[in-house]
Motif scaffolding. Structure first.
Motif, PDB file in Angstrom:
ATOM      1  N   ILE A 130      -0.770  -7.307  -4.347  1.00  0.00           N
ATOM      2  CA  ILE A 130      -0.171  -6.910  -3.067  1.00  0.00           C
ATOM      3  C   ILE A 130       1.253  -6.398  -3.287  1.00  0.00           C
ATOM      4  CG2 ILE A 130       0.580  -7.746  -0.794  1.00  0.00           C
ATOM      5  CD1 ILE A 130      -1.761  -9.818  -1.011  1.00  0.00           C
ATOM      6  N   ALA A 131       2.023  -7.133  -4.081  1.00  0.00           N
ATOM      7  CA  ALA A 131       3.415  -6.755  -4.338  1.00  0.00           C
ATOM      8  C   ALA A 131       3.503  -5.398  -5.031  1.00  0.00           C
ATOM      9  CB  ALA A 131       4.101  -7.829  -5.173  1.00  0.00           C
ATOM     10  N   ASP A 132       2.608  -5.125  -5.967  1.00  0.00           N
ATOM     11  CA  ASP A 132       2.621  -3.839  -6.673  1.00  0.00           C
ATOM     12  C   ASP A 132       2.370  -2.670  -5.720  1.00  0.00           C
ATOM     13  OD1 ASP A 132       3.130  -5.152  -9.048  1.00  0.00           O
ATOM     14  OD2 ASP A 132       1.086  -4.938  -9.836  1.00  0.00           O
ATOM     15  N   VAL A 133       1.410  -2.836  -4.814  1.00  0.00           N
ATOM     16  CA  VAL A 133       1.123  -1.775  -3.836  1.00  0.00           C
ATOM     17  C   VAL A 133       2.333  -1.566  -2.932  1.00  0.00           C
ATOM     18  CG1 VAL A 133      -0.307  -1.139  -1.841  1.00  0.00           C
ATOM     19  CG2 VAL A 133      -1.384  -2.093  -3.893  1.00  0.00           C
ATOM     20  N   LYS A 134       2.962  -2.653  -2.488  1.00  0.00           N
ATOM     21  CA  LYS A 134       4.134  -2.542  -1.622  1.00  0.00           C
ATOM     22  C   LYS A 134       5.297  -1.878  -2.349  1.00  0.00           C
ATOM     23  CE  LYS A 134       5.102  -6.196   1.102  1.00  0.00           C
ATOM     24  NZ  LYS A 134       6.296  -5.465   1.088  1.00  0.00           N
ATOM     25  N   GLU A 135       5.527  -2.250  -3.598  1.00  0.00           N
ATOM     26  CA  GLU A 135       6.635  -1.676  -4.360  1.00  0.00           C
ATOM     27  C   GLU A 135       6.425  -0.184  -4.627  1.00  0.00           C
ATOM     28  OE1 GLU A 135       7.517  -3.939  -7.895  1.00  0.00           O
ATOM     29  OE2 GLU A 135       7.568  -5.803  -6.740  1.00  0.00           O
ATOM     30  N   ARG A 136       5.188   0.197  -4.989  1.00  0.00           N
ATOM     31  CA  ARG A 136       4.896   1.618  -5.238  1.00  0.00           C
ATOM     32  C   ARG A 136       5.172   2.475  -4.001  1.00  0.00           C
ATOM     33  NH1 ARG A 136       0.208  -0.100  -7.804  1.00  0.00           N
ATOM     34  NH2 ARG A 136      -1.070   0.516  -6.032  1.00  0.00           N
ATOM     35  N   ASN A 137       5.053   1.879  -2.833  1.00  0.00           N
ATOM     36  CA  ASN A 137       5.227   2.611  -1.584  1.00  0.00           C
ATOM     37  C   ASN A 137       6.557   2.315  -0.883  1.00  0.00           C
ATOM     38  OD1 ASN A 137       2.576   4.085  -1.161  1.00  0.00           O
ATOM     39  ND2 ASN A 137       1.861   2.019  -1.603  1.00  0.00           N
ATOM     40  N   ASN A 138       7.446   1.591  -1.553  1.00  0.00           N
ATOM     41  CA  ASN A 138       8.769   1.253  -0.998  1.00  0.00           C
ATOM     42  C   ASN A 138       8.671   0.598   0.379  1.00  0.00           C
ATOM     43  OD1 ASN A 138      10.243   2.331  -3.238  1.00  0.00           O
ATOM     44  ND2 ASN A 138       9.783   4.368  -2.435  1.00  0.00           N
ATOM     45  N   ILE A 139       7.786  -0.375   0.501  1.00  0.00           N
ATOM     46  CA  ILE A 139       7.601  -1.094   1.758  1.00  0.00           C
ATOM     47  C   ILE A 139       8.378  -2.407   1.673  1.00  0.00           C
ATOM     48  CG2 ILE A 139       5.914  -2.189   3.277  1.00  0.00           C
ATOM     49  CD1 ILE A 139       3.832  -0.196   2.039  1.00  0.00           C
ATOM     50  N   PRO A 140       9.318  -2.641   2.588  1.00  0.00           N
ATOM     51  CA  PRO A 140      10.132  -3.856   2.507  1.00  0.00           C
ATOM     52  C   PRO A 140       9.364  -5.113   2.916  1.00  0.00           C
ATOM     53  CG  PRO A 140      10.723  -2.599   4.453  1.00  0.00           C
ATOM     54  CD  PRO A 140       9.715  -1.771   3.694  1.00  0.00           C
ATOM     55  N   TRP A 141       9.637  -6.210   2.224  1.00  0.00           N
ATOM     56  CA  TRP A 141       9.014  -7.494   2.557  1.00  0.00           C
ATOM     57  C   TRP A 141       9.421  -7.960   3.951  1.00  0.00           C
ATOM     58  CZ3 TRP A 141       4.965  -9.717   0.591  1.00  0.00           C
ATOM     59  CH2 TRP A 141       4.623  -9.471  -0.732  1.00  0.00           C
ATOM     60  N   THR A 142      10.603  -7.593   4.390  1.00  0.00           N
ATOM     61  CA  THR A 142      11.094  -8.071   5.682  1.00  0.00           C
ATOM     62  C   THR A 142      10.213  -7.627   6.847  1.00  0.00           C
ATOM     63  OG1 THR A 142      12.577  -6.167   5.751  1.00  0.00           O
ATOM     64  CG2 THR A 142      13.507  -8.259   4.979  1.00  0.00           C
ATOM     65  N   ASN A 143       9.465  -6.553   6.680  1.00  0.00           N
ATOM     66  CA  ASN A 143       8.596  -6.065   7.758  1.00  0.00           C
ATOM     67  C   ASN A 143       7.252  -6.763   7.801  1.00  0.00           C
ATOM     68  OD1 ASN A 143      10.631  -4.323   8.361  1.00  0.00           O
ATOM     69  ND2 ASN A 143       9.594  -2.477   7.687  1.00  0.00           N
ATOM     70  N   CYS A 144       6.921  -7.514   6.764  1.00  0.00           N
ATOM     71  CA  CYS A 144       5.627  -8.200   6.703  1.00  0.00           C
ATOM     72  C   CYS A 144       5.725  -9.509   7.490  1.00  0.00           C
ATOM     73  CB  CYS A 144       5.243  -8.476   5.257  1.00  0.00           C
ATOM     74  SG  CYS A 144       3.566  -9.107   5.069  1.00  0.00           S
ATOM     75  N   VAL A 145       4.971  -9.592   8.595  1.00  0.00           N
ATOM     76  CA  VAL A 145       5.086 -10.757   9.467  1.00  0.00           C
ATOM     77  C   VAL A 145       3.957 -11.772   9.291  1.00  0.00           C
ATOM     78  CG1 VAL A 145       6.450  -9.549  11.201  1.00  0.00           C
ATOM     79  CG2 VAL A 145       3.958  -9.569  11.386  1.00  0.00           C
ATOM     80  N   ALA A 146       2.814 -11.361   8.685  1.00  0.00           N
ATOM     81  CA  ALA A 146       1.702 -12.307   8.565  1.00  0.00           C
ATOM     82  C   ALA A 146       0.758 -11.908   7.445  1.00  0.00           C
ATOM     83  CB  ALA A 146       0.926 -12.393   9.872  1.00  0.00           C
ATOM     84  N   LEU A 147       0.094 -12.934   6.911  1.00  0.00           N
ATOM     85  CA  LEU A 147      -0.991 -12.744   5.944  1.00  0.00           C
ATOM     86  C   LEU A 147      -2.268 -13.244   6.592  1.00  0.00           C
ATOM     87  CD1 LEU A 147      -2.279 -12.249   3.121  1.00  0.00           C
ATOM     88  CD2 LEU A 147      -1.649 -14.613   2.560  1.00  0.00           C
ATOM     89  N   GLY A 148      -3.255 -12.389   6.663  1.00  0.00           N
ATOM     90  CA  GLY A 148      -4.572 -12.777   7.150  1.00  0.00           C
ATOM     91  C   GLY A 148      -5.498 -12.972   5.966  1.00  0.00           C
ATOM     92  N   CYS A 149      -6.179 -14.112   5.924  1.00  0.00           N
ATOM     93  CA  CYS A 149      -7.029 -14.400   4.773  1.00  0.00           C
ATOM     94  C   CYS A 149      -8.028 -15.493   5.129  1.00  0.00           C
ATOM     95  CB  CYS A 149      -6.184 -14.850   3.584  1.00  0.00           C
ATOM     96  SG  CYS A 149      -5.197 -16.328   3.914  1.00  0.00           S
TER      97      CYS A 149
END
Length: 176
Positions: A94-113
């Motif tokens: 998950i972190a690799d996909v977010k980093e490749r796309n410059n998506i900040p962690w601060t915008n992630c509000v929930a994990l569904g699983c």
């Protein structure tokens, strides 16, 4: 496909073009999704494939708020976990996909699983690693998994098979 159209009569689409069209369309969709994830809140959900051996795929579904305050659910990526699917390994995908796309962690509000400990564990689950990046994140465990387990346990206590009851009902109603 369109025998009455003069334009489409000359159209040919072999394997290369047929493969490229969905890829290009999905790339455009992914770009708009990434922009929404970069600018505003989103939740991310995943569940591993059920392969018992070898690599496991973890589709990353994302919910964002689109135009007119509509909630949109879209596929971000389908990374593959090579080796053991530990909480840390899944988090890394998950972190690799977010980093490749410059998506900040601060915008992630929930994990569904699902409710497996590899996902929900407070020390080595995916949520534990994600909370290390975004402490205010919410864990949205899957209530459907719990409902399925409850229904399965309840059905196992019945003195008959539900499938047999449904079959009998079908044949009974078929004669009306």
């Amino acid at each position: 496909m369109f025998p009455d159209s003069k334009i489409t009569q000359g159209f040919q689409c072999g394997r290369t073009k047929t493969t490229a069209v969905p890829g290009e369309l999905s790339a455009d969709q992914q770009k708009t999704l990434v922009v929404r994830m970069q600018k505003g809140p989103f939740s991310i959900s995943t569940d591993g494939s059920n392969h018992t051996a070898g690599d496991k795929q973890f589709p990353l579904m994302v919910r964002t708020v689109g135009e007119n305050l509509t909630v949109q659910s879209e596929l971000l990526a389908v990374p593959t976990c090579k080796g053991s699917a530990t909480g840390e390994a899944i988090f890394t995908l998950i972190a690799d996909v977010k980093e490749r796309n410059n998506i900040p962690w601060t915008n992630c509000v929930a994990l569904g699983c699902d409710n497996a400990s590899v996902m929900t564990g407070v020390k080595k689950g995916v949520i534990a690693f994600m909370k290390g990046q975004q402490p205010n994140m919410y864990l949205a465990g899957c209530t459907l998994h719990l409902a399925h387990i409850a229904a399965e346990k309840g059905a196992n206590t019945l003195p008959f098979l539900p499938s047999e009851l449904l079959t009998d009902m079908y044949y009974y109603l078929q004669h009306f």
